[in-house]
Structures are given as structure tokens and as C-alpha cells.
Design a protein around this motif. Structure first.
Motif, PDB file in Angstrom:
ATOM      1  N   ARG A 110       0.825  -1.209   0.000  1.00  9.32           N
ATOM      2  CA  ARG A 110       0.000   0.000   0.000  1.00  9.32           C
ATOM      3  C   ARG A 110       0.857   1.256   0.000  1.00  9.32           C
ATOM      4  N   SER A 111       1.908   1.276   0.799  1.00  4.78           N
ATOM      5  CA  SER A 111       2.749   2.469   0.878  1.00  4.78           C
ATOM      6  C   SER A 111       3.442   2.740  -0.450  1.00  4.78           C
ATOM      7  N   THR A 112       3.934   1.681  -1.115  1.00  5.47           N
ATOM      8  CA  THR A 112       4.594   1.848  -2.415  1.00  5.47           C
ATOM      9  C   THR A 112       3.601   2.324  -3.463  1.00  5.47           C
ATOM     10  N   ALA A 113       2.393   1.746  -3.440  1.00  2.31           N
ATOM     11  CA  ALA A 113       1.358   2.134  -4.399  1.00  2.31           C
ATOM     12  C   ALA A 113       0.985   3.603  -4.219  1.00  2.31           C
ATOM     13  N   ARG A 114       0.859   4.048  -2.988  1.00  2.33           N
ATOM     14  CA  ARG A 114       0.516   5.453  -2.728  1.00  2.33           C
ATOM     15  C   ARG A 114       1.631   6.387  -3.188  1.00  2.33           C
ATOM     16  N   GLN A 115       2.878   5.983  -2.943  1.00  2.00           N
ATOM     17  CA  GLN A 115       4.005   6.803  -3.386  1.00  2.00           C
ATOM     18  C   GLN A 115       4.035   6.925  -4.902  1.00  2.00           C
ATOM     19  N   LEU A 116       3.772   5.812  -5.586  1.00  2.00           N
ATOM     20  CA  LEU A 116       3.762   5.823  -7.048  1.00  2.00           C
ATOM     21  C   LEU A 116       2.624   6.685  -7.579  1.00  2.00           C
ATOM     22  N   ALA A 117       1.430   6.528  -7.001  1.00  2.00           N
ATOM     23  CA  ALA A 117       0.276   7.330  -7.419  1.00  2.00           C
ATOM     24  C   ALA A 117       0.518   8.800  -7.133  1.00  2.00           C
ATOM     25  N   ASP A 118       1.116   9.096  -5.986  1.00  2.00           N
ATOM     26  CA  ASP A 118       1.429  10.478  -5.617  1.00  2.00           C
ATOM     27  C   ASP A 118       2.367  11.102  -6.646  1.00  2.00           C
ATOM     28  N   SER A 119       3.366  10.343  -7.070  1.00  2.00           N
ATOM     29  CA  SER A 119       4.310  10.837  -8.063  1.00  2.00           C
ATOM     30  C   SER A 119       3.625  11.106  -9.399  1.00  2.00           C
ATOM     31  N   GLN A 120       2.733  10.207  -9.803  1.00  2.00           N
ATOM     32  CA  GLN A 120       2.053  10.361 -11.091  1.00  2.00           C
ATOM     33  C   GLN A 120       1.051  11.510 -11.079  1.00  2.00           C
ATOM     34  N   LEU A 121       0.504  11.819  -9.913  1.00  2.00           N
ATOM     35  CA  LEU A 121      -0.465  12.920  -9.813  1.00  2.00           C
ATOM     36  C   LEU A 121       0.208  14.284  -9.686  1.00  2.00           C
ATOM     37  N   SER A 122       1.477  14.295  -9.284  1.00  2.00           N
ATOM     38  CA  SER A 122       2.121  15.539  -8.860  1.00  2.00           C
ATOM     39  C   SER A 122       2.201  16.606  -9.943  1.00  2.00           C
ATOM     40  N   SER A 123       2.302  16.220 -11.218  1.00  2.00           N
ATOM     41  CA  SER A 123       2.415  17.227 -12.271  1.00  2.00           C
ATOM     42  C   SER A 123       1.111  18.007 -12.464  1.00  2.00           C
TER      43      SER A 123
END
Length: 232
Positions: A110-123
Motif C-alpha cells: 500500500r505504501s509503495t502504491a501510494r508513493q507511485l500514485a502520488d508521483s504520477q499525480l504531482s504534475s
């Protein structure tokens, strides 16, 4: 900064009897805080992309400081939203598009998935706190990560969701429109309709807060709410 207007929440007229007979109750996900007493409850309703967990910290703080909180609605607080359409100023369509584009491989923690999603949303979603709010909707289902909100339905009905119905009967009780000074969701353009529908309304802005007022300025938000509610 506090602006006082002549004050009010419009109530929907009852549908005709034939329509009322077709209405069925829908169980809502909710959480209760504190002990039920003789005073009317204080009801917190979340907004788009929210869930009943969003206001838990606020609810616990109010229970500690207020206890419980007649007519069906004795008074009303509208947090960073006015009685007008907000479709043209909302950035939600861009957020929805960004959320739809998120791609997370199956099997991640879950933590890795959230970090990845956070990165993809950041732009697209540049505010870190707003991204964290959106990410509360990321859930694991059978090893895959999906959005628990129905993004397609929200997209399809976005104009309706962000509009405000036409009401003719004003709400006579006290109302607080509590906005963030950095948010465009309540502006001077809304004041005539606020005055018409809510003749006992106060408009107050919390300095330095954006759209998610309670998250950006928690103590200022709690103080404003407590100052508006009747004393215990």
C-alpha cells in the motif's frame, strides 16, 4: 477577516405525493462520535472525493469542546462553497483526468502504491496536501489498486454536481459561510445569492487556507465553528 451580510440554507420543496411514495431510504456510510444525549446532533457532511473518515479529527475535537448540538436544521455551516455553480472555477476535471491516468502494477504494498500514485499525480495536482486527500480514495481490491470513487460517473455528471438548484424560499436560520482566503469557491459574486437565500448569513474567510479549510488551518477552523455554534 469577517464580512457580515444580511443572512440563510434553502430547503427543497417536498415533491408531489406520487413522487414521495417512490422514494426509498438509502443507508449511508457514517461514523458517530461521542455519546448520544438530549441535544440535537452536529452533522458533518463531506464533499466530492471525500468519505466519512475525512472529518474524524474535526469531529473528535468538536466532541471534546462542544458536546452535542431544532426545526430539522437549527443552523448551518457551509465550508468553502457558495449557493452558485462552481463548474467554471473548479480544477476537479483536471484532477479526475490525472486520477484516471494513474497506472499502478498489481501486487505492490500500500505504501509503495501510494508513493507511485502520488508521483504520477504531482504534475497536475501540485499541492501535496490535496494529493494526499485524493489518495485516500486509492484502495486495494484483489491485489489491484483502484479508485473507490466512480470517476466516470463524476465526469459524466460533473456539471450537475457542481451546479446549485434554483430555490425561492430562503432559509431563516443562522448560517456561516466559512471559506479559505486562498480559494476561489466563495467570492463577492456569490453575495447577492447568499443574501437572497440566507438572510442571516455571515461570510468569513480563514487566512492562508485553501479549499480544504479544516486541513490547512485546523485550529482556526475549529475556533470559527465553535464561535458560531450555540454555547453548551
Amino acid at each position: 477577516m469577517l464580512r457580515r451580510l444580511p443572512r440563510g440554507s434553502a430547503r427543497s420543496p417536498l415533491p408531489p405525493p406520487a413522487a414521495r411514495s417512490a422514494v426509498t431510504a438509502v443507508p449511508l456510510a457514517h461514523a458517530e462520535m461521542g455519546v448520544r444525549g438530549t441535544r440535537p446532533p452536529l452533522v458533518l457532511l463531506h464533499g466530492l472525493f471525500g468519505s466519512h473518515g475525512n472529518f474524524q479529527t474535526v469531529a473528535k475535537a468538536l466532541v471534546r469542546r462542544v458536546g452535542g448540538q431544532p426545526d430539522l436544521v437549527e443552523r448551518l455551516i457551509s465550508v468553502d462553497i457558495g449557493p452558485t455553480s462552481t463548474a467554471l472555477i473548479s480544477e476537479f476535471p483536471a484532477y479526475i483526468s490525472a486520477m484516471k491516468s494513474v497506472n499502478i502494477p498489481a501486487g505492490l504494498s500500500r505504501s509503495t502504491a501510494r508513493q507511485l500514485a502520488d508521483s504520477q499525480l504531482s504534475s497536475t495536482v501540485q499541492d501535496p496536501q490535496l494529493r494526499q486527500f485524493l489518495l485516500t480514495n486509492l484502495v486495494a481490491v484483489e491485489g489491484r489498486y483502484i479508485w473507490r470513487v466512480n470517476l466516470d460517473a463524476i465526469s459524466h455528471h460533473f456539471a450537475d454536481i457542481m451546479s446549485f438548484p434554483v430555490f425561492h424560499k430562503p432559509y431563516p436560520g443562522p448560517v456561516l459561510f466559512l471559506g479559505g482566503s486562498n480559494s476561489p469557491y466563495i467570492s463577492s459574486k456569490d453575495y447577492p445569492e447568499i443574501q437572497r437565500l440566507f438572510p442571516k448569513a455571515d461570510v468569513q474567510f480563514i487566512e492562508g487556507a485553501g479549499h480544504i479549510v479544516h486541513q490547512d488551518k485546523f485550529e482556526d477552523f475549529i475556533t470559527a465553528v465553535l464561535n458560531f455554534l450555540p454555547p453548551p
